[in-house]
Every structure is written in structure tokens, then in C-alpha cells.
Design a protein around this motif. Structure first.
Motif, PDB file in Angstrom:
ATOM      1  N   SER A  96       0.853  -1.196   0.000  1.00 13.21           N
ATOM      2  CA  SER A  96       0.000   0.000   0.000  1.00 13.21           C
ATOM      3  C   SER A  96       0.881   1.237   0.000  1.00 13.21           C
ATOM      4  N   VAL A  97       0.749   2.027  -1.041  1.00 17.17           N
ATOM      5  CA  VAL A  97       1.612   3.184  -1.199  1.00 17.17           C
ATOM      6  C   VAL A  97       0.855   4.389  -1.726  1.00 17.17           C
ATOM      7  N   GLU A  98       1.513   5.539  -1.564  1.00 19.04           N
ATOM      8  CA  GLU A  98       1.094   6.743  -2.241  1.00 19.04           C
ATOM      9  C   GLU A  98       2.240   7.015  -3.209  1.00 19.04           C
ATOM     10  N   ALA A  99       1.914   7.133  -4.482  1.00 22.82           N
ATOM     11  CA  ALA A  99       2.966   7.306  -5.490  1.00 22.82           C
ATOM     12  C   ALA A  99       2.779   8.624  -6.225  1.00 22.82           C
ATOM     13  N   LYS A 100       3.866   9.396  -6.275  1.00 24.02           N
ATOM     14  CA  LYS A 100       3.816  10.693  -6.964  1.00 24.02           C
ATOM     15  C   LYS A 100       4.889  10.718  -8.038  1.00 24.02           C
ATOM     16  N   THR A 101       4.488  10.991  -9.244  1.00 24.72           N
ATOM     17  CA  THR A 101       5.462  11.123 -10.318  1.00 24.72           C
ATOM     18  C   THR A 101       5.406  12.551 -10.857  1.00 24.72           C
ATOM     19  N   SER A 102       6.564  13.192 -10.907  1.00 25.92           N
ATOM     20  CA  SER A 102       6.667  14.502 -11.555  1.00 25.92           C
ATOM     21  C   SER A 102       7.399  14.278 -12.862  1.00 25.92           C
ATOM     22  N   LYS A 119       2.136  16.146 -13.111  1.00 30.41           N
ATOM     23  CA  LYS A 119       2.260  15.272 -11.933  1.00 30.41           C
ATOM     24  C   LYS A 119       1.192  14.187 -12.002  1.00 30.41           C
ATOM     25  N   ILE A 120       1.565  13.000 -11.572  1.00 29.73           N
ATOM     26  CA  ILE A 120       0.575  11.934 -11.393  1.00 29.73           C
ATOM     27  C   ILE A 120       0.658  11.555  -9.926  1.00 29.73           C
ATOM     28  N   GLN A 121      -0.476  11.583  -9.266  1.00 34.52           N
ATOM     29  CA  GLN A 121      -0.470  11.240  -7.857  1.00 34.52           C
ATOM     30  C   GLN A 121      -1.570  10.233  -7.592  1.00 34.52           C
ATOM     31  N   LYS A 122      -1.194   9.039  -7.118  1.00 37.90           N
ATOM     32  CA  LYS A 122      -2.193   7.993  -6.920  1.00 37.90           C
ATOM     33  C   LYS A 122      -1.880   7.137  -5.695  1.00 37.90           C
ATOM     34  N   GLU A 123      -2.928   6.521  -5.191  1.00 40.17           N
ATOM     35  CA  GLU A 123      -2.735   5.568  -4.102  1.00 40.17           C
ATOM     36  C   GLU A 123      -3.022   4.174  -4.622  1.00 40.17           C
ATOM     37  N   TYR A 124      -2.238   3.216  -4.187  1.00 36.59           N
ATOM     38  CA  TYR A 124      -2.434   1.851  -4.653  1.00 36.59           C
ATOM     39  C   TYR A 124      -2.329   0.847  -3.511  1.00 36.59           C
ATOM     40  N   ASN A 125      -3.053  -0.244  -3.693  1.00 36.39           N
ATOM     41  CA  ASN A 125      -2.746  -1.479  -2.977  1.00 36.39           C
ATOM     42  C   ASN A 125      -2.126  -2.366  -4.051  1.00 36.39           C
ATOM     43  N   TRP A 126      -0.852  -2.208  -4.248  1.00 36.01           N
ATOM     44  CA  TRP A 126      -0.201  -2.861  -5.395  1.00 36.01           C
ATOM     45  C   TRP A 126       0.117  -4.313  -5.048  1.00 36.01           C
ATOM     46  N   LEU A 127      -0.301  -5.185  -5.945  1.00 41.88           N
ATOM     47  CA  LEU A 127      -0.180  -6.613  -5.673  1.00 41.88           C
ATOM     48  C   LEU A 127       1.067  -7.192  -6.335  1.00 41.88           C
ATOM     49  N   LYS A 177       7.729  -0.903  -6.716  1.00 41.52           N
ATOM     50  CA  LYS A 177       8.196   0.420  -7.149  1.00 41.52           C
ATOM     51  C   LYS A 177       8.447   0.449  -8.650  1.00 41.52           C
ATOM     52  N   GLN A 178       9.142  -0.579  -9.128  1.00 37.51           N
ATOM     53  CA  GLN A 178       9.443  -0.640 -10.563  1.00 37.51           C
ATOM     54  C   GLN A 178       8.172  -0.719 -11.396  1.00 37.51           C
ATOM     55  N   GLN A 179       7.226  -1.543 -10.927  1.00 38.31           N
ATOM     56  CA  GLN A 179       5.986  -1.729 -11.694  1.00 38.31           C
ATOM     57  C   GLN A 179       5.129  -0.462 -11.676  1.00 38.31           C
ATOM     58  N   ILE A 180       5.104   0.224 -10.533  1.00 44.38           N
ATOM     59  CA  ILE A 180       4.319   1.457 -10.450  1.00 44.38           C
ATOM     60  C   ILE A 180       4.944   2.528 -11.335  1.00 44.38           C
ATOM     61  N   GLU A 181       6.273   2.603 -11.310  1.00 44.31           N
ATOM     62  CA  GLU A 181       6.938   3.597 -12.156  1.00 44.31           C
ATOM     63  C   GLU A 181       6.655   3.313 -13.636  1.00 44.31           C
ATOM     64  N   ALA A 182       6.712   2.043 -14.013  1.00 39.47           N
ATOM     65  CA  ALA A 182       6.421   1.666 -15.405  1.00 39.47           C
ATOM     66  C   ALA A 182       4.967   2.009 -15.760  1.00 39.47           C
ATOM     67  N   HIS A 183       4.081   1.790 -14.804  1.00 36.92           N
ATOM     68  CA  HIS A 183       2.667   2.112 -15.022  1.00 36.92           C
ATOM     69  C   HIS A 183       2.482   3.622 -15.213  1.00 36.92           C
ATOM     70  N   HIS A 184       3.172   4.427 -14.398  1.00 36.43           N
ATOM     71  CA  HIS A 184       3.073   5.880 -14.532  1.00 36.43           C
ATOM     72  C   HIS A 184       3.707   6.359 -15.836  1.00 36.43           C
ATOM     73  N   THR A 200       9.820   9.526  -9.647  1.00 39.37           N
ATOM     74  CA  THR A 200       8.712   8.940  -8.883  1.00 39.37           C
ATOM     75  C   THR A 200       9.098   8.786  -7.424  1.00 39.37           C
ATOM     76  N   ASP A 201       8.236   9.317  -6.592  1.00 41.66           N
ATOM     77  CA  ASP A 201       8.456   9.242  -5.158  1.00 41.66           C
ATOM     78  C   ASP A 201       7.387   8.315  -4.572  1.00 41.66           C
ATOM     79  N   ILE A 202       7.843   7.286  -3.857  1.00 42.16           N
ATOM     80  CA  ILE A 202       6.889   6.312  -3.320  1.00 42.16           C
ATOM     81  C   ILE A 202       6.900   6.360  -1.805  1.00 42.16           C
ATOM     82  N   ASN A 203       5.722   6.607  -1.272  1.00 43.27           N
ATOM     83  CA  ASN A 203       5.588   6.671   0.172  1.00 43.27           C
ATOM     84  C   ASN A 203       4.875   5.395   0.643  1.00 43.27           C
ATOM     85  N   LEU A 204       5.646   4.519   1.286  1.00 46.13           N
ATOM     86  CA  LEU A 204       5.092   3.232   1.711  1.00 46.13           C
ATOM     87  C   LEU A 204       4.234   3.397   2.961  1.00 46.13           C
ATOM     88  N   LYS A 205       3.002   2.895   2.885  1.00 48.00           N
ATOM     89  CA  LYS A 205       2.116   3.010   4.044  1.00 48.00           C
ATOM     90  C   LYS A 205       2.024   1.699   4.803  1.00 48.00           C
TER      91      LYS A 205
END
Ligand SMILES: [Zn+2]
Length: 247
Positions: A96-102, A119-127, A177-184, A200-205
Motif C-alpha cells: 500500500s503506497v502513495e505514489a507521486k510522479t513529476s 504530476k501523477i499522484q495515486k494511491e495503490y494497494n499494489w499486488l 516500485k518498478q511496476q508502479i513507475e512503469a505504469h506511470h 517517482t516518489d513512493i511513500n510506503l504506508k
């Protein structure tokens, strides 16, 4: 064939089986989870999604998948024979993260091209599937996380198989992280045609280790065998081979 080894469960003393490559193992007698390398208890949250179907009940969503969608042969549900239905609890990491890409890039679809920032800013429960095996449709799997409970070995059916993790927490986080960055990177291509820079900045929750019920099904249609993967929590098809409907 991989030979199973075992360590002793530090909770109940029973042998806990693991295969080469598996690094987190769960005791099938008491549900205690151990880190294989150290023999120490696994200290993070371990959850379970319940399976809602027995071997007979799962046939209904299978037939219903066969009946739906215009790409399938019209007699698929009627003429198919279900050959195998295996319930497997697959291990996942839910990151579970908050991901911000500038990003900054060039938009070339107009003349003259312009430089754009966004900017792309999204929250995920990345599997992340905690197995090395390829081919599981992780991105298609919308895990019904609201149904998760603390891991309880008593809820695991005797006929089901529980797979151990081959991927540790840090590795899973790195993969996410890699998959979210590729997705963004994919998403921002709607906005710019050429990327100049992106960060891409990933804030792990939270990270949860989860076992989820998945049915691996084999069915036969007109003399050929096909595979289908069903989610046992919601009864949805995750991936299925469809026979060609050409005559
Ligand atoms: Zn045990």
C-alpha cells in the motif's frame, strides 16, 4: 523435481516443509509463519482471503464464464468437460503506497511542439505475486481486500495447497516500485510524447503478506485441453484460454 526440506516450527514443533527457493514458510499444523533462512518468526501482518466455493460450487462460476462473452463458442458451457479443479492459496505481497510522479516532456502532437510538465499522484494497494513463476495475471486480479482476515490455518480446506513465498519483503517492495513507475510512464504518455525527465516518489504506508484462494482449472472442449484461473474469493475468472470459435 524440487526436493522438499524442512525446518521445525518454533511454535508447535511440527516439521515445516519448504522447497528450494522458498523463503517464508507457513506451518500447516498451526499456521505459524517462519522466515526459512533465520528460523525466526515472520514479524509482519499475515492475512488470508477466504475461499467461498467447494469443488462442486466452483463449477457454477466456471460455467457462467463459459457462457459469457461473444468471443466464445456458443456451445462452450454445454460441451466442455471440467477435468481438473485445484485450489491453491497463492502468496502475495500487498504493497500500500502513495505514489507521486513529476515529469517533464515534449508534446509533439501540435506544431510547434511544446514542453509540458505534470504530476501523477495515486494511491495503490499494489499486488506482487510472491512466486517466481511467470504467467499469473496479477494485474487482472482486483483482490477483494476488504474480506481479508488474519491468517487462520483452520480455514484452509484439507484438499487445498498453500504455497510459500519465494520473494521477501524488500524484494517485493522493489518490484512494486518498478511496476508502479512503469505504469506511470505508460500513463503520462497520454500527456507527453517524449519524456525529458521523470521522478517517482513512493511513500510506503503498509505491506501485508497475503494468501489468496485461486482455482486452477483444466477443461476439455472438442478433444483439446484448456486452462482457466478463477479467483476463489469472488468467483471471477482471472485468465482463461478460449477455444477458437472458427468452424
Ligand atoms: Zn506449527
Amino acid at each position: 523435481m524440487a526436493v522438499a526440506e524442512n525446518i521445525r516450527c518454533s511454535h508447535c514443533g511440527a516439521p515445516v516443509e519448504f522447497k528450494p527457493g522458498e523463503i517464508i514458510a507457513t506451518c500447516k499444523y498451526c499456521g505459524f509463519t517462519t522466515v526459512v533462512e533465520t528460523g525466526q518468526a515472520f514479524n509482519f501482518e499475515h492475512s488470508l482471503l477466504l475461499n467461498r466455493f467447494d469443488g462442486t460450487q466452483i463449477e457454477e462460476p466456471i460455467r457462467s464464464w463459459m457462457r459469457s462473452g461473444f468471443l466464445k463458442p456458443p456451445d462452450l458451457a454445454k460441451k466442455s468437460k471440467i477435468m481438473e479443479k485445484n485450489l491453491v492459496y497463492l502468496p502475495f505481497w500487498v504493497v500500500s503506497v502513495e505514489a507521486k510522479t513529476s515529469y517533464k516532456g515534449i508534446f509533439e502532437r501540435i506544431a510547434p511542439p511544446v514542453v509540458k510538465e505534470g504530476k501523477i499522484q495515486k494511491e495503490y494497494n499494489w499486488l506482487v505475486l510472491a512466486r517466481e513463476a511467470a504467467g499469473f495475471p496479477t494485474r487482472e486480479y482486483d483482490v477483494p481486500l476488504e474480506g481479508k482476515i488474519p491468517y487462520d490455518f483452520r480455514k484452509i480446506e484439507g484438499f487445498a495447497k498453500v504455497l510459500n513465498s519465494e520473494i521477501d519483503r524488500d524484494e517485493a517492495l522493489e518490484l512494486a516500485k518498478q511496476q508502479i513507475e512503469a505504469h506511470h510512464r505508460y500513463l503520462l504518455q497520454q500527456d507527453v510524447d517524449k519524456i525529458i525527465e521523470m521522478y517517482t516518489d513512493i511513500n510506503l504506508k503498509q505491506m501485508v503478506y497475503l494468501h489468496a484462494p485461486v482455482w486452477f482449472v483444466k477443461y476439455e472442449y472438442k478433444g483439446k485441453t484448456y486452462q482457466l484461473i478463477m479467483d476463489g474469493a469472488a468467483g471471477m475468472a482471472l485468465k482463461g484460454d478460449i477455444p477458437s470459435s472458427k468452424f
